[in-house]
Design a protein around this motif. Structure first.
Motif, PDB file in Angstrom:
ATOM      1  N   THR A 160       0.996  -0.756  -0.085  1.00 13.79           N
ATOM      2  CA  THR A 160      -0.375  -0.028  -0.316  1.00 13.79           C
ATOM      3  C   THR A 160       0.577   1.791  -0.185  1.00 13.79           C
ATOM      4  OG1 THR A 160      -2.030  -1.205   1.274  1.00 13.79           O
ATOM      5  CG2 THR A 160      -1.884   1.440   1.309  1.00 13.79           C
ATOM      6  N   ALA A 161       1.906   1.294   1.092  1.00 13.40           N
ATOM      7  CA  ALA A 161       2.542   2.067   1.003  1.00 13.40           C
ATOM      8  C   ALA A 161       3.450   2.350  -0.250  1.00 13.40           C
ATOM      9  CB  ALA A 161       3.314   2.440   2.101  1.00 13.40           C
ATOM     10  N   GLY A 162       3.687   1.496  -1.158  1.00 15.77           N
ATOM     11  CA  GLY A 162       4.770   1.780  -1.725  1.00 15.77           C
ATOM     12  C   GLY A 162       4.171   2.172  -3.079  1.00 15.77           C
ATOM     13  N   LEU A 163       2.853   1.761  -3.330  1.00 19.67           N
ATOM     14  CA  LEU A 163       1.848   1.724  -4.454  1.00 19.67           C
ATOM     15  C   LEU A 163       1.529   3.543  -4.672  1.00 19.67           C
ATOM     16  CD1 LEU A 163      -0.851  -0.662  -4.389  1.00 19.67           C
ATOM     17  CD2 LEU A 163       0.647  -0.141  -6.749  1.00 19.67           C
ATOM     18  N   ALA A 164       1.262   3.890  -2.998  1.00 22.17           N
ATOM     19  CA  ALA A 164       1.022   5.305  -2.616  1.00 22.17           C
ATOM     20  C   ALA A 164       2.283   6.258  -3.357  1.00 22.17           C
ATOM     21  CB  ALA A 164       0.347   5.336  -1.261  1.00 22.17           C
ATOM     22  N   TYR A 165       3.572   5.718  -2.598  1.00 18.64           N
ATOM     23  CA  TYR A 165       4.825   6.319  -3.591  1.00 18.64           C
ATOM     24  C   TYR A 165       5.148   6.538  -4.669  1.00 18.64           C
ATOM     25  CZ  TYR A 165       9.757   8.077  -3.665  1.00 18.64           C
ATOM     26  OH  TYR A 165      10.449   9.214  -3.311  1.00 18.64           O
ATOM     27  N   LEU A 166       4.348   5.520  -5.836  1.00 17.55           N
ATOM     28  CA  LEU A 166       4.759   5.086  -6.504  1.00 17.55           C
ATOM     29  C   LEU A 166       3.512   6.392  -7.979  1.00 17.55           C
ATOM     30  CD1 LEU A 166       6.122   3.970  -9.100  1.00 17.55           C
ATOM     31  CD2 LEU A 166       4.168   2.150  -8.801  1.00 17.55           C
ATOM     32  N   SER A 167       2.204   6.336  -7.155  1.00 17.65           N
ATOM     33  CA  SER A 167       1.202   7.470  -7.693  1.00 17.65           C
ATOM     34  C   SER A 167       2.121   8.671  -7.194  1.00 17.65           C
ATOM     35  CB  SER A 167       0.015   7.039  -7.013  1.00 17.65           C
ATOM     36  OG  SER A 167      -0.675   7.473  -7.066  1.00 17.65           O
ATOM     37  N   THR A 168       1.675   8.738  -6.142  1.00 20.03           N
ATOM     38  CA  THR A 168       2.596  10.251  -6.238  1.00 20.03           C
ATOM     39  C   THR A 168       3.652  11.293  -7.221  1.00 20.03           C
ATOM     40  OG1 THR A 168       2.231  10.105  -3.850  1.00 20.03           O
ATOM     41  CG2 THR A 168       3.656  12.195  -4.171  1.00 20.03           C
ATOM     42  N   ILE A 169       4.691   9.873  -7.428  1.00 22.63           N
ATOM     43  CA  ILE A 169       5.643  10.226  -7.718  1.00 22.63           C
ATOM     44  C   ILE A 169       5.633  10.573  -9.663  1.00 22.63           C
ATOM     45  CG2 ILE A 169       8.058   9.924  -8.610  1.00 22.63           C
ATOM     46  CD1 ILE A 169       7.589  10.407  -5.854  1.00 22.63           C
ATOM     47  N   LEU A 170       4.518   9.729  -9.846  1.00 22.22           N
ATOM     48  CA  LEU A 170       4.073   9.588 -11.275  1.00 22.22           C
ATOM     49  C   LEU A 170       3.484  10.952 -11.659  1.00 22.22           C
ATOM     50  CD1 LEU A 170       3.781   5.694 -11.823  1.00 22.22           C
ATOM     51  CD2 LEU A 170       5.525   7.376 -13.000  1.00 22.22           C
ATOM     52  N   ALA A 171       2.466  11.311 -10.755  1.00 16.97           N
ATOM     53  CA  ALA A 171       1.449  12.487 -10.877  1.00 16.97           C
ATOM     54  C   ALA A 171       2.635  13.793 -10.630  1.00 16.97           C
ATOM     55  CB  ALA A 171       0.755  12.614  -9.429  1.00 16.97           C
ATOM     56  N   GLY A 172       3.599  13.897 -10.371  1.00 19.27           N
ATOM     57  CA  GLY A 172       4.538  14.552 -10.037  1.00 19.27           C
ATOM     58  C   GLY A 172       5.494  14.782 -11.537  1.00 19.27           C
ATOM     59  N   ILE A 173       5.876  13.619 -11.428  1.00 23.78           N
ATOM     60  CA  ILE A 173       6.693  13.802 -13.027  1.00 23.78           C
ATOM     61  C   ILE A 173       5.975  13.898 -14.043  1.00 23.78           C
ATOM     62  CG2 ILE A 173       7.420  12.217 -14.828  1.00 23.78           C
ATOM     63  CD1 ILE A 173       8.453  10.919 -12.685  1.00 23.78           C
ATOM     64  N   ALA A 174       4.050  13.600 -14.261  1.00 24.60           N
ATOM     65  CA  ALA A 174       3.420  14.020 -15.225  1.00 24.60           C
ATOM     66  C   ALA A 174       3.273  15.529 -15.520  1.00 24.60           C
ATOM     67  CB  ALA A 174       2.119  12.670 -15.734  1.00 24.60           C
ATOM     68  N   ALA A 175       3.168  15.831 -13.783  1.00 24.33           N
ATOM     69  CA  ALA A 175       2.933  17.544 -13.765  1.00 24.33           C
ATOM     70  C   ALA A 175       4.093  18.404 -14.552  1.00 24.33           C
ATOM     71  CB  ALA A 175       2.453  18.466 -12.332  1.00 24.33           C
ATOM     72  N   TYR A 176       5.283  17.578 -13.981  1.00 24.51           N
ATOM     73  CA  TYR A 176       5.801  18.713 -14.139  1.00 24.51           C
ATOM     74  C   TYR A 176       6.797  18.786 -15.958  1.00 24.51           C
ATOM     75  CZ  TYR A 176      10.945  18.900 -15.937  1.00 24.51           C
ATOM     76  OH  TYR A 176      11.758  19.472 -17.566  1.00 24.51           O
ATOM     77  N   LEU A 177       6.465  17.552 -16.179  1.00 23.16           N
ATOM     78  CA  LEU A 177       6.244  17.479 -18.395  1.00 23.16           C
ATOM     79  C   LEU A 177       5.289  17.864 -19.598  1.00 23.16           C
ATOM     80  CD1 LEU A 177       6.967  13.442 -18.599  1.00 23.16           C
ATOM     81  CD2 LEU A 177       8.229  15.537 -19.469  1.00 23.16           C
ATOM     82  N   VAL A 178       3.796  17.982 -18.503  1.00 17.56           N
ATOM     83  CA  VAL A 178       2.915  19.141 -19.076  1.00 17.56           C
ATOM     84  C   VAL A 178       2.943  20.824 -18.756  1.00 17.56           C
ATOM     85  CG1 VAL A 178       0.322  19.688 -18.537  1.00 17.56           C
ATOM     86  CG2 VAL A 178       1.069  17.466 -18.072  1.00 17.56           C
ATOM     87  N   ALA A 179       3.187  21.275 -17.691  1.00 15.62           N
ATOM     88  CA  ALA A 179       4.008  22.269 -17.649  1.00 15.62           C
ATOM     89  C   ALA A 179       5.111  22.884 -18.746  1.00 15.62           C
ATOM     90  CB  ALA A 179       4.424  22.823 -15.840  1.00 15.62           C
ATOM     91  N   TYR A 210       3.864  24.847 -20.586  1.00 15.10           N
ATOM     92  CA  TYR A 210       3.988  26.766 -19.993  1.00 15.10           C
ATOM     93  C   TYR A 210       3.994  28.131 -21.338  1.00 15.10           C
ATOM     94  CZ  TYR A 210       2.682  25.673 -15.341  1.00 15.10           C
ATOM     95  OH  TYR A 210       2.238  25.418 -14.518  1.00 15.10           O
ATOM     96  N   PRO A 211       5.532  27.415 -21.896  1.00 15.19           N
ATOM     97  CA  PRO A 211       6.111  28.283 -23.026  1.00 15.19           C
ATOM     98  C   PRO A 211       4.422  28.661 -23.756  1.00 15.19           C
ATOM     99  CG  PRO A 211       7.144  26.563 -22.824  1.00 15.19           C
ATOM    100  CD  PRO A 211       6.277  25.747 -21.937  1.00 15.19           C
ATOM    101  N   VAL A 212       2.940  28.114 -24.082  1.00 11.33           N
ATOM    102  CA  VAL A 212       2.238  28.511 -24.980  1.00 11.33           C
ATOM    103  C   VAL A 212       2.066  28.992 -23.790  1.00 11.33           C
ATOM    104  CG1 VAL A 212       1.045  27.644 -25.666  1.00 11.33           C
ATOM    105  CG2 VAL A 212       2.630  26.265 -26.201  1.00 11.33           C
ATOM    106  N   ILE A 213       0.910  28.837 -22.952  1.00  9.31           N
ATOM    107  CA  ILE A 213      -0.144  29.543 -22.436  1.00  9.31           C
ATOM    108  C   ILE A 213       0.850  31.135 -21.551  1.00  9.31           C
ATOM    109  CG2 ILE A 213      -1.751  27.655 -21.859  1.00  9.31           C
ATOM    110  CD1 ILE A 213      -0.853  27.421 -19.390  1.00  9.31           C
ATOM    111  N   LEU A 214       1.524  30.379 -21.169  1.00 10.59           N
ATOM    112  CA  LEU A 214       2.543  32.039 -20.036  1.00 10.59           C
ATOM    113  C   LEU A 214       3.395  32.397 -21.065  1.00 10.59           C
ATOM    114  CD1 LEU A 214       2.699  29.836 -16.580  1.00 10.59           C
ATOM    115  CD2 LEU A 214       0.632  31.169 -17.660  1.00 10.59           C
ATOM    116  N   GLU A 215       2.965  32.623 -22.370  1.00 13.25           N
ATOM    117  CA  GLU A 215       4.656  33.255 -23.018  1.00 13.25           C
ATOM    118  C   GLU A 215       4.630  34.897 -22.739  1.00 13.25           C
ATOM    119  OE1 GLU A 215       4.442  33.551 -27.972  1.00 13.25           O
ATOM    120  OE2 GLU A 215       3.048  33.082 -27.236  1.00 13.25           O
TER     121      GLU A 215
END
Length: 397
Positions: A73-92, A96-101
């Motif tokens: 359970t703790a491993g799944l939680a950490y993996l989910s959290t890390i993947l969510a952060g990485i996805a947010a970074y990649l999207v940003a 951002y160069p487009v919407i915050l030009e």
């Protein structure tokens, strides 16, 4: 005043700060700047105490859990959290160069240079730096989990209660005044239009990211259980809307627990996993913190590579353990990392806090709704239940 929701207080602080900053003289802005400077120093002093007070007991309590169920359970939680952060970074990084030009104009490169300075300051030197506090917390937490004598754990639990009161009774009530001062100063210096434009665009992007995350994690849960992910997500909707109102993962536990059991998760798994995940699974908050941090860096015209951001996200996933059960707790726990790993100045931290708190309830809602999916995945992988008749019956209905 405390009866007014924090989000409302933050919005009022931003609006009134902008209005007052335009019309008052320089002397008044200097007074506001003095308060924000004192608050910044106090916050810097408290951050290591927050880390020690919450992470050490959090690790100790997790370490006393039971075997396979805890690790998975703790491993799944950490993996989910890390993947969510990485996805947010990649999207940003790509969006951002487009919407915050036009939002990384020269006037925002060094905001401290154009803001009114405080009349005086009081030095409040932290007892240790952030990384030392993190290392000390890990060592203390692991050590407490391995000993049978509970004296130190009781001491640390009481210390956590004290720090919780400091956050709840001092920091959170004063935050709107701090944000008021920051925005009044920025309005006086002519920078506020850029900030508000960024706020609006980043806010929308974060909400969309939360929803995409929930669809993805429930898609995985549905695939493992051979269940309709839309139906699973629909059943957890009461937890989502409860969290929107309470802004607290802990306060939403009863609703999350009830709804998770209703989709066929075994009672033993749900009773263990849901309370645990309320403290260690903050994927929604990680999406928000990462997105907001990238926005603040972009406004300063500071590029950050993936290899520079990855250590921050990995540490953020650990720092989120047992984040305070009060509104804004996650960003308070993350301030030290923002300063030590991403080089945030006091003004950048203030902008970060304002950006985060403006949508704190949505991040919390994504956290607790995601808890239901992680519990469902754990239920399947643990192998306690090979079949989920409740899920099938609900689909048939």
């Amino acid at each position: 005043m405390n009866r007014i929701p924090l989000l409302v207080r933050i919005i009022l602080a931003i609006i009134s700060g902008i209005f007052i900053g335009v019309i008052v003289p320089e002397e008044a802005i200097e007074l506001f700047a003095t308060f924000t400077g004192l608050f910044d120093n106090f916050l810097s002093f408290v951050i290591p105490l927050i880390i020690i007070g919450f992470i050490a007991p959090g690790i100790a309590s997790i370490g006393k859990g039971a075997g396979k169920m805890l690790g998975l359970t703790a491993g799944l939680a950490y993996l989910s959290t890390i993947l969510a952060g990485i996805a947010a970074y990649l999207v940003a990084r790509n969006l951002y160069p487009v919407i915050l030009e036009r939002q990384n104009a020269g006037g925002m490169e060094n905001p401290e240079e154009s803001l009114t300075e405080a009349a005086f300051s009081v030095e409040m030197t932290p007892i240790m730096d952030v990384m030392a506090a993190l290392i000390f917390s890990f060592l203390l937490g692991v050590g407490m989990a391995s000993i049978t004598n509970g004296t130190l754990i009781n001491v640390m639990t009481d210390f956590r209660s004290i720090i919780h009161k400091v956050i709840e009774k001092i920091i959170i009530p004063l935050l709107p005044f701090h944000i008021f001062g920051i925005f009044a100063n920025m309005a006086h210096s002519g920078q506020v239009a850029t900030i508000l434009s960024v706020f609006a665009k980043v806010f929308v992007m974060i909400i969309v990211l939360h929803l995409v995350y929930l669809v993805a994690v429930y898609g995985i849960a549905g695939a493992l259980h051979k269940a309709n992910p839309v139906l699973l997500l629909k059943n957890l909707a009461p937890a989502y809307f409860t969290a929107l109102g309470t802004q607290s993962s802990a306060a939403t536990i009863p609703v999350t627990l009830k709804q998770t059991k209703s989709i066929g998760v075994k009672e033993k798994v749900a009773d263990f996993a849901v309370p645990l995940l309320a403290n260690v699974h903050l994927a929604g908050s990680t999406i928000t913190i990462t997105s907001c941090a990238m926005a603040v860096l972009y406004m300063q015209d500071q590029a950050v590579s993936f290899m520079s951001m990855l250590p921050f996200i990995l540490m953020l996933g650990i720092t989120m353990i047992a984040a305070p059960g009060v509104p804004g707790g996650a960003v308070m726990a993350a301030v030290g990392l923002l300063e030590s790993m991403l080089g945030f100045s006091s003004i950048m931290v203030s902008l970060m806090i304002a950006l985060y708190l403006a949508q704190d309830s949505f991040g919390t809602a994504a956290n607790v709704t995601g808890d239901g999916a992680i519990t469902t995945i754990a239920n399947r992988l643990i192998g306690i239940s090979k079949k989920s008749p409740n899920l099938k019956n609900k689909q048939a209905g």
